[in-house]
Motif scaffolding. Sequence first.
Motif, mmCIF file in Angstrom:
data_model
loop_
_atom_site.group_PDB
_atom_site.id
_atom_site.type_symbol
_atom_site.label_atom_id
_atom_site.label_comp_id
_atom_site.label_asym_id
_atom_site.label_seq_id
_atom_site.Cartn_x
_atom_site.Cartn_y
_atom_site.Cartn_z
ATOM 1 N N PHE A 151 55.688 67.469 54.049
ATOM 2 C CA PHE A 151 55.762 68.071 55.374
ATOM 3 C C PHE A 151 54.490 67.945 56.184
ATOM 4 O O PHE A 151 54.491 68.140 57.371
ATOM 5 C CB PHE A 151 56.155 69.545 55.261
ATOM 6 C CG PHE A 151 57.607 69.724 54.917
ATOM 7 C CD1 PHE A 151 57.980 70.291 53.717
ATOM 8 C CD2 PHE A 151 58.585 69.290 55.787
ATOM 9 C CE1 PHE A 151 59.316 70.450 53.398
ATOM 10 C CE2 PHE A 151 59.926 69.440 55.473
ATOM 11 C CZ PHE A 151 60.285 70.028 54.273
ATOM 12 N N ASN A 152 53.394 67.618 55.520
ATOM 13 C CA ASN A 152 52.122 67.688 56.221
ATOM 14 C C ASN A 152 51.496 66.345 56.535
ATOM 15 O O ASN A 152 50.381 66.290 56.991
ATOM 16 C CB ASN A 152 51.148 68.533 55.403
ATOM 17 C CG ASN A 152 51.700 69.924 55.202
ATOM 18 O OD1 ASN A 152 52.115 70.559 56.147
ATOM 19 N ND2 ASN A 152 51.725 70.375 53.972
ATOM 20 N N LYS A 153 52.185 65.253 56.253
ATOM 21 C CA LYS A 153 51.595 63.946 56.479
ATOM 22 C C LYS A 153 52.637 63.064 57.147
ATOM 23 O O LYS A 153 53.667 62.762 56.570
ATOM 24 C CB LYS A 153 51.180 63.341 55.143
ATOM 25 C CG LYS A 153 50.377 62.071 55.232
ATOM 26 C CD LYS A 153 49.847 61.732 53.853
ATOM 27 C CE LYS A 153 49.053 60.453 53.859
ATOM 28 N NZ LYS A 153 48.486 60.186 52.517
ATOM 29 N N PHE A 154 52.351 62.678 58.376
ATOM 30 C CA PHE A 154 53.281 61.852 59.121
ATOM 31 C C PHE A 154 52.775 60.418 59.204
ATOM 32 O O PHE A 154 51.604 60.170 59.447
ATOM 33 C CB PHE A 154 53.471 62.420 60.536
ATOM 34 C CG PHE A 154 54.400 63.596 60.574
ATOM 35 C CD1 PHE A 154 53.923 64.871 60.376
ATOM 36 C CD2 PHE A 154 55.756 63.409 60.782
ATOM 37 C CE1 PHE A 154 54.787 65.960 60.388
ATOM 38 C CE2 PHE A 154 56.625 64.484 60.796
ATOM 39 C CZ PHE A 154 56.137 65.765 60.605
ATOM 40 N N PHE A 185 53.243 57.023 61.347
ATOM 41 C CA PHE A 185 53.740 56.577 62.642
ATOM 42 C C PHE A 185 54.131 55.104 62.611
ATOM 43 O O PHE A 185 53.507 54.288 61.918
ATOM 44 C CB PHE A 185 52.671 56.762 63.719
ATOM 45 C CG PHE A 185 52.554 58.172 64.224
ATOM 46 C CD1 PHE A 185 51.812 59.118 63.535
ATOM 47 C CD2 PHE A 185 53.182 58.545 65.409
ATOM 48 C CE1 PHE A 185 51.701 60.417 64.011
ATOM 49 C CE2 PHE A 185 53.075 59.838 65.893
ATOM 50 C CZ PHE A 185 52.333 60.776 65.197
ATOM 51 N N PHE A 232 45.238 68.062 61.950
ATOM 52 C CA PHE A 232 45.312 66.667 61.519
ATOM 53 C C PHE A 232 44.379 65.820 62.364
ATOM 54 O O PHE A 232 44.215 66.073 63.555
ATOM 55 C CB PHE A 232 46.725 66.107 61.725
ATOM 56 C CG PHE A 232 47.831 66.946 61.132
ATOM 57 C CD1 PHE A 232 48.340 68.037 61.821
ATOM 58 C CD2 PHE A 232 48.372 66.617 59.911
ATOM 59 C CE1 PHE A 232 49.367 68.804 61.294
ATOM 60 C CE2 PHE A 232 49.412 67.379 59.369
ATOM 61 C CZ PHE A 232 49.898 68.468 60.064
ATOM 62 N N TYR A 268 43.968 61.691 63.388
ATOM 63 C CA TYR A 268 44.575 60.366 63.361
ATOM 64 C C TYR A 268 43.652 59.384 64.084
ATOM 65 O O TYR A 268 42.912 59.753 64.994
ATOM 66 C CB TYR A 268 45.927 60.364 64.079
ATOM 67 C CG TYR A 268 47.049 61.021 63.321
ATOM 68 C CD1 TYR A 268 47.257 62.395 63.420
ATOM 69 C CD2 TYR A 268 47.901 60.287 62.509
ATOM 70 C CE1 TYR A 268 48.286 63.015 62.723
ATOM 71 C CE2 TYR A 268 48.929 60.895 61.814
ATOM 72 C CZ TYR A 268 49.114 62.249 61.927
ATOM 73 O OH TYR A 268 50.139 62.862 61.235
ATOM 74 N N GLY A 279 50.358 52.405 66.591
ATOM 75 C CA GLY A 279 50.640 53.820 66.441
ATOM 76 C C GLY A 279 49.495 54.513 65.725
ATOM 77 O O GLY A 279 48.667 53.860 65.089
ATOM 78 N N PRO A 280 49.423 55.828 65.822
ATOM 79 C CA PRO A 280 48.354 56.563 65.135
ATOM 80 C C PRO A 280 48.446 56.396 63.618
ATOM 81 O O PRO A 280 49.538 56.362 63.056
ATOM 82 C CB PRO A 280 48.616 58.017 65.542
ATOM 83 C CG PRO A 280 49.420 57.941 66.801
ATOM 84 C CD PRO A 280 50.270 56.712 66.647
ATOM 85 N N PHE A 307 47.208 58.107 59.997
ATOM 86 C CA PHE A 307 46.723 59.366 59.419
ATOM 87 C C PHE A 307 45.339 59.198 58.810
ATOM 88 O O PHE A 307 45.072 58.230 58.095
ATOM 89 C CB PHE A 307 47.706 59.821 58.341
ATOM 90 C CG PHE A 307 47.251 60.998 57.537
ATOM 91 C CD1 PHE A 307 46.634 60.821 56.301
ATOM 92 C CD2 PHE A 307 47.448 62.284 58.004
ATOM 93 C CE1 PHE A 307 46.222 61.911 55.553
ATOM 94 C CE2 PHE A 307 47.037 63.379 57.257
ATOM 95 C CZ PHE A 307 46.419 63.189 56.026
ATOM 96 N N TYR A 342 43.927 65.888 56.711
ATOM 97 C CA TYR A 342 44.695 67.087 57.020
ATOM 98 C C TYR A 342 43.999 68.321 56.465
ATOM 99 O O TYR A 342 43.519 68.311 55.320
ATOM 100 C CB TYR A 342 46.093 66.954 56.410
ATOM 101 C CG TYR A 342 46.836 68.261 56.243
ATOM 102 C CD1 TYR A 342 47.126 68.765 54.976
ATOM 103 C CD2 TYR A 342 47.252 68.986 57.353
ATOM 104 C CE1 TYR A 342 47.804 69.966 54.818
ATOM 105 C CE2 TYR A 342 47.929 70.186 57.208
ATOM 106 C CZ TYR A 342 48.204 70.674 55.927
ATOM 107 O OH TYR A 342 48.879 71.863 55.779
ATOM 108 N N SER A 371 52.161 75.634 57.899
ATOM 109 C CA SER A 371 51.766 74.602 56.937
ATOM 110 C C SER A 371 52.965 73.892 56.342
ATOM 111 O O SER A 371 52.828 73.088 55.449
ATOM 112 C CB SER A 371 50.948 75.226 55.806
ATOM 113 O OG SER A 371 51.710 76.226 55.162
ATOM 114 N N GLN A 372 54.144 74.174 56.842
ATOM 115 C CA GLN A 372 55.352 73.587 56.261
ATOM 116 C C GLN A 372 55.882 72.413 57.054
ATOM 117 O O GLN A 372 56.897 71.847 56.719
ATOM 118 C CB GLN A 372 56.453 74.654 56.157
ATOM 119 C CG GLN A 372 56.069 75.814 55.265
ATOM 120 C CD GLN A 372 55.689 75.356 53.884
ATOM 121 O OE1 GLN A 372 56.421 74.597 53.238
ATOM 122 N NE2 GLN A 372 54.516 75.757 53.419
ATOM 123 N N GLY A 373 55.212 72.068 58.136
ATOM 124 C CA GLY A 373 55.661 70.947 58.951
ATOM 125 C C GLY A 373 56.902 71.252 59.753
ATOM 126 O O GLY A 373 57.506 70.362 60.342
#
Lengths: 110, 115
Positions: A95-98, A100, B33, B35, B42-43, B45, B48, B98-100
């Motif tokens: 849930f915490n790392k997207f 793109f 976060f 990026y 695109g961004p 990561f 976090y 914190s759960q997205g």
Amino acid sequence: TQLLEQSPQFLSIQEGENLTVYCNSSSVFSSLQWYRQEPGEGPVLLVTVVTGGEVKKLKRLTFQFGDARKDSSLHITAAQPGDTGLYLCAGARNFNKFYFGSGTKLNVKP
Amino acid sequence: GAGVSQSPRYKVAKRGQDVALRCDPISGHVSLFWYQQALGQGPEFLTYFQNEAQLDKSGLPSDRFFAERPEGSVSTLKIQRTQQEDSAVYLCASSLDSQGNTEAFFGQGTRLTVV
């Protein structure tokens, strides 16, 4: 290497046309988000889809999450110049790392 | 303002110089976060935080990159001995939990140019 592939990379259409943008991956995601980004700005969230097969509508925009949660599409009906921008999909594997995609640059000509 | 604020908006650094980029998240947001967005991409990561804890730094490209959020609010991304390949827009985002499950709000970014 991008985990998410977006197509097309560039799209230039006339006002009033319909279009579809695709976001594909070989990975399964717990959720997928679509953003729009304008030059000099950060991405702005349009929608989050969570359930496989889910369809969400936001005015003229329709978002679909694939049944297997590996891909998604964004369909715009009757595009307007205000829709111009960079459209980004982002998938979450936790849930915490997207992750793109590289984006689809849309230009809608009046 | 009520949004995520990043400073400076633009930074030009000479190769080898150290830089520090600041992010003020939305007050009360737990998750933060960073990026990196290269031109036309695109961004990507970087790292976090959940409050002050850096839970994932797997995206930091080298040990020249360091991020901190000591009091669980403002965060700083530091790049030591900048290289030309570090030129990019650095985006910060925060979300309430914190759960997205809540929206991540992005700042306008800091455009770093290394010359």
